[in-house]
Design an enzyme around this catalytic site. Structure first.
Site, PDB file in Angstrom:
ATOM      1  N   LYS A 164       0.215  13.288   5.016  1.00 34.64           N
ATOM      2  CA  LYS A 164       1.392  13.075   5.840  1.00 34.64           C
ATOM      3  C   LYS A 164       1.073  13.496   7.275  1.00 34.64           C
ATOM      4  CE  LYS A 164       4.287  11.884   2.503  1.00 34.64           C
ATOM      5  NZ  LYS A 164       5.095  10.635   2.475  1.00 34.64           N
ATOM      6  N   ASP A 189       0.291   8.724   6.258  1.00 30.89           N
ATOM      7  CA  ASP A 189       1.673   8.284   6.078  1.00 30.89           C
ATOM      8  C   ASP A 189       2.550   8.974   7.113  1.00 30.89           C
ATOM      9  OD1 ASP A 189       4.111   7.382   5.203  1.00 30.89           O
ATOM     10  OD2 ASP A 189       4.057   8.390   3.268  1.00 30.89           O
ATOM     11  N   GLU A 214       0.647   4.256   7.056  1.00 26.62           N
ATOM     12  CA  GLU A 214       1.848   3.824   6.354  1.00 26.62           C
ATOM     13  C   GLU A 214       3.100   4.091   7.183  1.00 26.62           C
ATOM     14  OE1 GLU A 214       3.866   4.413   1.916  1.00 26.62           O
ATOM     15  OE2 GLU A 214       2.124   5.593   2.508  1.00 26.62           O
ATOM     16  N   ASP A 239       6.324   0.375   3.951  1.00 27.11           N
ATOM     17  CA  ASP A 239       6.945   1.046   2.813  1.00 27.11           C
ATOM     18  C   ASP A 239       8.450   0.836   2.910  1.00 27.11           C
ATOM     19  OD1 ASP A 239       8.055   2.847   0.997  1.00 27.11           O
ATOM     20  OD2 ASP A 239       6.816   4.528   1.573  1.00 27.11           O
ATOM     21  N   LYS A 263       7.351   0.290  -4.392  1.00 27.82           N
ATOM     22  CA  LYS A 263       7.996   1.318  -5.203  1.00 27.82           C
ATOM     23  C   LYS A 263       9.156   0.657  -5.943  1.00 27.82           C
ATOM     24  CE  LYS A 263       6.949   5.071  -1.964  1.00 27.82           C
ATOM     25  NZ  LYS A 263       7.514   6.018  -0.974  1.00 27.82           N
TER      26      LYS A 263
END
Length: 369
Positions: A164, A189, A214, A239, A263
């Site tokens: 992250k 991300d 991301e 995402d 997801k």
């Protein structure tokens, strides 16, 4: 024939092994709702609400999903019959958004259907793999701690590391990681932590040989990501921006990304996940299965989904022990040399440990015809 006669909602609270921090939130304690369906013959199907307690990731929360389930989705399901889970998924189109609420019950329908057929869910979805590659996420922490975690996960055999990042914790962090681990498959991300004003800064990330960055920009943006992708070499992975197959079509047409994260909770379930997978396979866009700090129930659904041929990048599907002292499924999900076995038993292929379920359950609700 899918004919649900009883729905039980199991409300859980579980502590993570360690706090999980990203650019928006720190998660210490995870609320979730497990959805248990039962038909007249006693077959059961399991799903999970993967929304968080606060609306930092999407607009949905555990409470909004509970409202949708009890006021609309459960009453709508009870008393109806369906030949196939895709027919059930189509029946939900009248409900706008609320993807995680839909996915929680739609995934349980898939599990029930696979058990009625006596087949593994992966097989019913069209999966072709007996094992899937496993990746892992490292949340924000002091750089030394993150480096230690990365080394631990490499030793455990994970095939891809995601870290992250946010402004002020990106270039220097990636520099340290690449100095110590020059060749590991690495991605970053951002959870929408940047804007186009950061374009010059984001170009610096091209130096670190990242698999992808991301969701660097707005959570609901496709246009500005196209502008950014045209200016940087690192593939952008979308995402939060991809909620439906139409979002995926638009993003691909505009050149907003080079990769898409799927997801099931974010896109409304396994049926929509399959559609996006098939579209991306046709368009040559790599896809991978994302994670939501789930219990083993959603982890099992994600394993089945990741067995489809188009998932060419290791997903955020790690061992149960990555997040939990103990999971509520048996056996727990395990990673061996970076691989997870795709279950061969009917349905999701894991059993619910009722003792552990009761241990972490705060209350339950039952709905019948």
């Amino acid at each position: 024939m899918i004919d649900v006669r009883k729905v039980t909602l199991h409300h859980l609270e579980m502590n993570l092994v360690s706090p999980f921090k990203n650019s928006r939130e720190t998660v210490n304690r995870r609320e979730s709702i497990l959805v248990e369906l039962e038909d007249a013959a006693g077959f059961t199907g399991w799903g999970e609400v993967v929304a968080f307690s606060s609306p930092w990731y999407t607009e949905e929360t555990i409470k909004t999903c509970h409202h949708m389930l009890t006021s609309f989705l459960i009453p709508d399901l009870l008393g109806q019959t369906f030949q196939h889970p895709e027919a059930y998924a189509s029946s939900l189109q009248w409900i706008r958004r609320n993807q995680m609420a839909k996915a929680s019950i739609e995934s349980a329908v898939w599990d029930l259907y696979a058990k009625l057929l006596g087949r593994p869910l992966a097989d019913v979805l069209g999966g072709t793999r007996s094992q899937i590659d496993s990746g892992v996420v490292v949340g924000m922490a002091p750089a030394a701690m993150m480096l230690q975690k990365i080394e631990q996960h490499i030793d455990e055999g994970y095939k891809r590391i995601k870290v992250k990042i946010e402004p002020g914790m990106d270039v220097e962090l990636l520099e340290e990681i690449r100095t110590r681990f020059p060749d590991i498959p690495l991605m970053a991300d951002a959870n929408s932590a940047y804007t186009l004003k950061d374009l010059g800064h984001l170009k610096k990330l091209d130096s670190y040989n990242l698999m992808m960055i991301e969701q660097p920009l707005g959570h609901d943006d496709i246009i500005e990501h196209a502008v950014l992708q045209a200016e940087i070499k690192t593939p952008i992975c979308l995402d939060e921006s991809i909620i439906t197959i139409n979002d995926a079509k638009n993003a691909i047409q505009l050149g907003s990304c080079g990769v898409i994260n799927i997801k099931p909770g974010r896109v409304g379930g396994l049926a929509e996940s399959k559609k996006i997978h098939d579209l991306c396979a046709d368009k040559g866009i790599p896809v991978w299965v994302g994670g939501m700090l789930e219990t083993g129930v959603s982890r099992a659904h994600n394993i089945a989904l990741a067995s489809l041929s188009g998932f060419s990048i290791p997903g955020d599907i790690s061992a149960s022990s990555r997040y939990w002292e103990e999971d509520i499924i048996t056996p727990e999900v395990r990673v061996d040399k970076g691989l997870i076995d795709v279950p061969k038993a009917a349905g999701i292929g894991f059993e619910i440990d009722r003792t552990k379920l009761e241990k972490y359950r705060t209350f339950k609700e039952e709905f019948t015809l």
